[in-house]
Design a protein around this motif. Structure first.
Motif, PDB file in Angstrom:
ATOM      1  N   PRO A  50      -5.061   4.350   0.917  1.00  0.00           N
ATOM      2  CA  PRO A  50      -5.312   3.099   0.203  1.00  0.00           C
ATOM      3  C   PRO A  50      -6.633   2.432   0.592  1.00  0.00           C
ATOM      4  CG  PRO A  50      -3.785   2.687   1.988  1.00  0.00           C
ATOM      5  CD  PRO A  50      -4.035   4.190   1.953  1.00  0.00           C
ATOM      6  N   LEU A  91       4.160   0.008   1.209  1.00  0.00           N
ATOM      7  CA  LEU A  91       3.544  -0.828   0.191  1.00  0.00           C
ATOM      8  C   LEU A  91       3.594  -2.301   0.585  1.00  0.00           C
ATOM      9  CD1 LEU A  91       2.203  -1.272  -2.551  1.00  0.00           C
ATOM     10  CD2 LEU A  91       4.505  -1.293  -3.574  1.00  0.00           C
ATOM     11  N   HIS A  94       1.256  -3.106   3.576  1.00  0.00           N
ATOM     12  CA  HIS A  94      -0.162  -3.152   3.228  1.00  0.00           C
ATOM     13  C   HIS A  94      -0.500  -4.301   2.279  1.00  0.00           C
ATOM     14  CE1 HIS A  94      -0.148   0.926   4.865  1.00  0.00           C
ATOM     15  NE2 HIS A  94      -1.470   0.880   4.884  1.00  0.00           N
ATOM     16  N   ARG A  95       0.410  -4.636   1.383  1.00  0.00           N
ATOM     17  CA  ARG A  95       0.131  -5.639   0.349  1.00  0.00           C
ATOM     18  C   ARG A  95       0.483  -7.055   0.785  1.00  0.00           C
ATOM     19  NH1 ARG A  95       3.943  -4.691  -4.255  1.00  0.00           N
ATOM     20  NH2 ARG A  95       5.266  -5.909  -2.857  1.00  0.00           N
ATOM     21  N   LEU A 107      -7.534  -2.840  -1.814  1.00  0.00           N
ATOM     22  CA  LEU A 107      -6.877  -1.586  -1.444  1.00  0.00           C
ATOM     23  C   LEU A 107      -6.423  -0.822  -2.687  1.00  0.00           C
ATOM     24  CD1 LEU A 107      -4.618  -2.844   1.487  1.00  0.00           C
ATOM     25  CD2 LEU A 107      -6.833  -1.724   1.654  1.00  0.00           C
ATOM     26  N   LEU A 109      -3.533   0.446  -3.746  1.00  0.00           N
ATOM     27  CA  LEU A 109      -2.114   0.384  -3.434  1.00  0.00           C
ATOM     28  C   LEU A 109      -1.268   1.380  -4.216  1.00  0.00           C
ATOM     29  CD1 LEU A 109      -1.745  -3.477  -3.169  1.00  0.00           C
ATOM     30  CD2 LEU A 109      -1.816  -1.820  -1.284  1.00  0.00           C
ATOM     31  N   LEU A 112       0.519   4.195  -2.466  1.00  0.00           N
ATOM     32  CA  LEU A 112       1.645   3.894  -1.584  1.00  0.00           C
ATOM     33  C   LEU A 112       2.967   3.792  -2.344  1.00  0.00           C
ATOM     34  CD1 LEU A 112      -0.059   1.170   0.623  1.00  0.00           C
ATOM     35  CD2 LEU A 112       0.291   3.584   1.183  1.00  0.00           C
ATOM     36  N   THR A 113       2.931   3.979  -3.651  1.00  0.00           N
ATOM     37  CA  THR A 113       4.170   3.852  -4.429  1.00  0.00           C
ATOM     38  C   THR A 113       4.772   5.196  -4.737  1.00  0.00           C
ATOM     39  OG1 THR A 113       2.926   3.811  -6.501  1.00  0.00           O
ATOM     40  CG2 THR A 113       3.501   1.686  -5.501  1.00  0.00           C
TER      41      THR A 113
END
Length: 113
Positions: A50, A91, A94-95, A107, A109, A112-113
Motif C-alpha cells: 500500500p 485495512l 492502515h486506514r 496509500l 488501500l 489490503l482488501t
C-alpha cells in the motif's frame, strides 16, 4: 472499545524519494543504534504494497512506542514516517488507526482488501 492488548506490534514505515535515500539510510542506522530491539525490514527502492513511495519498515513491540515514536518525531530529519498498529485487521490498521509524522501520503488501500 478495544483493549490495547489487541496490538501485537507496530510498524513504522520511513518514506523517502531517491534523492533522500542517503538520509533515510542514515536514519535507519541511527534507529538500530538507539533501539537495537527493533526489527528492520528491507529497504524498498520502489513502492510496495500500500506504500506509494520507496520505504523501509521498522517493526517494534508496543512497549517501545513511548520511547521510539517521540524519538522519530525529533530525529526523522524531514522524512515522512507512517505508523500503524498490527491487530490482524490490515485495512483498518492502515486506514483508520494510523499516525503520520510529516506530510501524509495517499496509500494504495485496495491491495489490503
Amino acid at each position: 472499545m478495544l483493549d490495547n492488548a489487541v496490538i501485537t506490534d507496530w510498524h513504522a514505515h520511513v518514506y523517502f524519494d531517491p534523492a533522500r535515500r542517503p538520509d533515510a539510510l542514515a536514519l535507519r542506522e541511527a534507529i538500530t543504534t538507539a533501539f537495537p530491539e527493533v526489527t528492520m525490514g528491507r529497504v524498498h527502492d520502489v513502492p510496495v504494497g500500500p506504500h506509494p513511495v520507496p520505504m523501509y519498515q521498522v517493526l517494534f513491540p508496543p512497549a517501545l512506542f513511548p520511547a521510539l515514536v517521540p524519538w522519530l518525531a525529533l530525529n526523522r530529519g524531514g522524512l515522512t514516517v507512517f505508523l500503524h498498529p498490527n491487530t490482524g485487521e490490515a485495512l483498518v490498521d492502515h486506514r483508520d488507526r494510523a499516525l503520520w509524522l510529516g506530510p501524509q501520503a495517499t496509500l494504495k488501500l485496495d491491495v489490503l482488501t
